[in-house]
Design a protein around this motif. Sequence first.
Motif, PDB file in Angstrom:
ATOM      1  N   GLN A  37       4.408  -0.689  -0.026  1.00 41.98           N
ATOM      2  CA  GLN A  37       5.440   0.280  -0.347  1.00 41.98           C
ATOM      3  C   GLN A  37       6.794  -0.400  -0.286  1.00 41.98           C
ATOM      4  O   GLN A  37       7.222  -0.847   0.778  1.00 41.98           O
ATOM      5  N   ALA A  38       7.425  -0.501  -1.431  1.00 47.87           N
ATOM      6  CA  ALA A  38       8.756  -1.085  -1.521  1.00 47.87           C
ATOM      7  C   ALA A  38       9.799  -0.006  -1.233  1.00 47.87           C
ATOM      8  O   ALA A  38       9.527   1.191  -1.385  1.00 47.87           O
ATOM      9  N   PRO A  39      10.996  -0.401  -0.825  1.00 47.96           N
ATOM     10  CA  PRO A  39      12.048   0.583  -0.528  1.00 47.96           C
ATOM     11  C   PRO A  39      12.306   1.504  -1.716  1.00 47.96           C
ATOM     12  O   PRO A  39      12.497   1.040  -2.842  1.00 47.96           O
ATOM     13  N   GLY A  40      12.269   2.794  -1.462  1.00 48.87           N
ATOM     14  CA  GLY A  40      12.547   3.773  -2.499  1.00 48.87           C
ATOM     15  C   GLY A  40      11.435   4.006  -3.493  1.00 48.87           C
ATOM     16  O   GLY A  40      11.624   4.725  -4.476  1.00 48.87           O
ATOM     17  N   LYS A  41      10.284   3.398  -3.244  1.00 47.65           N
ATOM     18  CA  LYS A  41       9.163   3.552  -4.175  1.00 47.65           C
ATOM     19  C   LYS A  41       7.951   4.140  -3.467  1.00 47.65           C
ATOM     20  O   LYS A  41       7.867   4.139  -2.240  1.00 47.65           O
ATOM     21  N   GLU A  42       7.002   4.588  -4.263  1.00 48.12           N
ATOM     22  CA  GLU A  42       5.768   5.129  -3.702  1.00 48.12           C
ATOM     23  C   GLU A  42       4.849   3.988  -3.262  1.00 48.12           C
ATOM     24  O   GLU A  42       4.925   2.872  -3.777  1.00 48.12           O
ATOM     25  N   ARG A  43       3.974   4.318  -2.342  1.00 41.93           N
ATOM     26  CA  ARG A  43       2.975   3.351  -1.909  1.00 41.93           C
ATOM     27  C   ARG A  43       2.021   3.081  -3.072  1.00 41.93           C
ATOM     28  O   ARG A  43       1.578   4.009  -3.746  1.00 41.93           O
ATOM     29  N   GLU A  44       1.690   1.817  -3.276  1.00 39.90           N
ATOM     30  CA  GLU A  44       0.829   1.465  -4.396  1.00 39.90           C
ATOM     31  C   GLU A  44      -0.313   0.563  -3.946  1.00 39.90           C
ATOM     32  O   GLU A  44      -0.192  -0.200  -2.997  1.00 39.90           O
ATOM     33  N   PHE A  45      -1.384   0.661  -4.693  1.00 40.77           N
ATOM     34  CA  PHE A  45      -2.563  -0.157  -4.449  1.00 40.77           C
ATOM     35  C   PHE A  45      -2.277  -1.612  -4.808  1.00 40.77           C
ATOM     36  O   PHE A  45      -1.632  -1.895  -5.820  1.00 40.77           O
ATOM     37  N   VAL A  46      -2.801  -2.524  -3.968  1.00 41.79           N
ATOM     38  CA  VAL A  46      -2.646  -3.952  -4.238  1.00 41.79           C
ATOM     39  C   VAL A  46      -3.997  -4.599  -4.532  1.00 41.79           C
ATOM     40  O   VAL A  46      -4.168  -5.256  -5.559  1.00 41.79           O
ATOM     41  N   ALA A  47      -4.953  -4.417  -3.627  1.00 40.14           N
ATOM     42  CA  ALA A  47      -6.246  -5.075  -3.792  1.00 40.14           C
ATOM     43  C   ALA A  47      -7.276  -4.404  -2.898  1.00 40.14           C
ATOM     44  O   ALA A  47      -6.928  -3.766  -1.911  1.00 40.14           O
ATOM     45  N   SER A  48      -8.548  -4.577  -3.257  1.00 40.30           N
ATOM     46  CA  SER A  48      -9.631  -4.068  -2.427  1.00 40.30           C
ATOM     47  C   SER A  48     -10.812  -5.016  -2.500  1.00 40.30           C
ATOM     48  O   SER A  48     -10.941  -5.813  -3.437  1.00 40.30           O
ATOM     49  N   THR A 114       3.067  -4.131   7.759  1.00 32.54           N
ATOM     50  CA  THR A 114       3.687  -5.407   8.084  1.00 32.54           C
ATOM     51  C   THR A 114       4.638  -5.748   6.940  1.00 32.54           C
ATOM     52  O   THR A 114       4.269  -5.670   5.775  1.00 32.54           O
ATOM     53  N   LEU A 115       5.867  -6.110   7.285  1.00 24.00           N
ATOM     54  CA  LEU A 115       6.911  -6.303   6.287  1.00 24.00           C
ATOM     55  C   LEU A 115       6.873  -7.693   5.688  1.00 24.00           C
ATOM     56  O   LEU A 115       6.859  -8.693   6.411  1.00 24.00           O
ATOM     57  N   VAL A 116       6.871  -7.730   4.375  1.00 20.15           N
ATOM     58  CA  VAL A 116       6.978  -8.984   3.623  1.00 20.15           C
ATOM     59  C   VAL A 116       8.292  -8.946   2.853  1.00 20.15           C
ATOM     60  O   VAL A 116       8.538  -8.019   2.077  1.00 20.15           O
ATOM     61  N   THR A 117       9.107  -9.948   3.065  1.00 15.97           N
ATOM     62  CA  THR A 117      10.385 -10.053   2.375  1.00 15.97           C
ATOM     63  C   THR A 117      10.427 -11.369   1.622  1.00 15.97           C
ATOM     64  O   THR A 117      10.255 -12.432   2.225  1.00 15.97           O
ATOM     65  N   VAL A 118      10.645 -11.290   0.321  1.00 14.68           N
ATOM     66  CA  VAL A 118      10.705 -12.479  -0.519  1.00 14.68           C
ATOM     67  C   VAL A 118      12.127 -12.625  -1.032  1.00 14.68           C
ATOM     68  O   VAL A 118      12.636 -11.760  -1.756  1.00 14.68           O
TER      69      VAL A 118
END
Length: 120
Positions: A37-48, A114-118
């Motif tokens: 979930q990025a700031p201001g955005k909805e939670r989205e699927f990444v992988a399963s 867990t926060l990831v910042t690039v």
Amino acid sequence: VQLQGSGGGLVQAGGSLRLSCVRSAGYSTHVMGWFRQAPGKEREFVASITWRGNRNYADSVRGRFTISRVNADSTVYLQMNTLKPEDTAVYYCAAQKGQSWNSDRLPDYWGQGTLVTVSS
């Protein structure tokens, strides 16, 4: 069931990170996944990944991210390579009952993020 995610941090664009998620209740055949979930955005699927190792990825990360699991250790990993600023988000591991990921319903269990910042 508790999921404990870790491994986030600050990385420059083009770099790599590996996220880990440990399942507290031991061995399981649940399908495991990662969301973000990025700031201001909805939670989205990444992988399963299923218990048998069948993987599914969002188009935005396919070819850069790799999900894996060690069933004996009840751990799932998300290896993230060639990171981009748009990958910046809070990443959540998740588990769903069943033989494959069902995108029509929410996960049954969530880990803390867990926060990831690039940085660019």
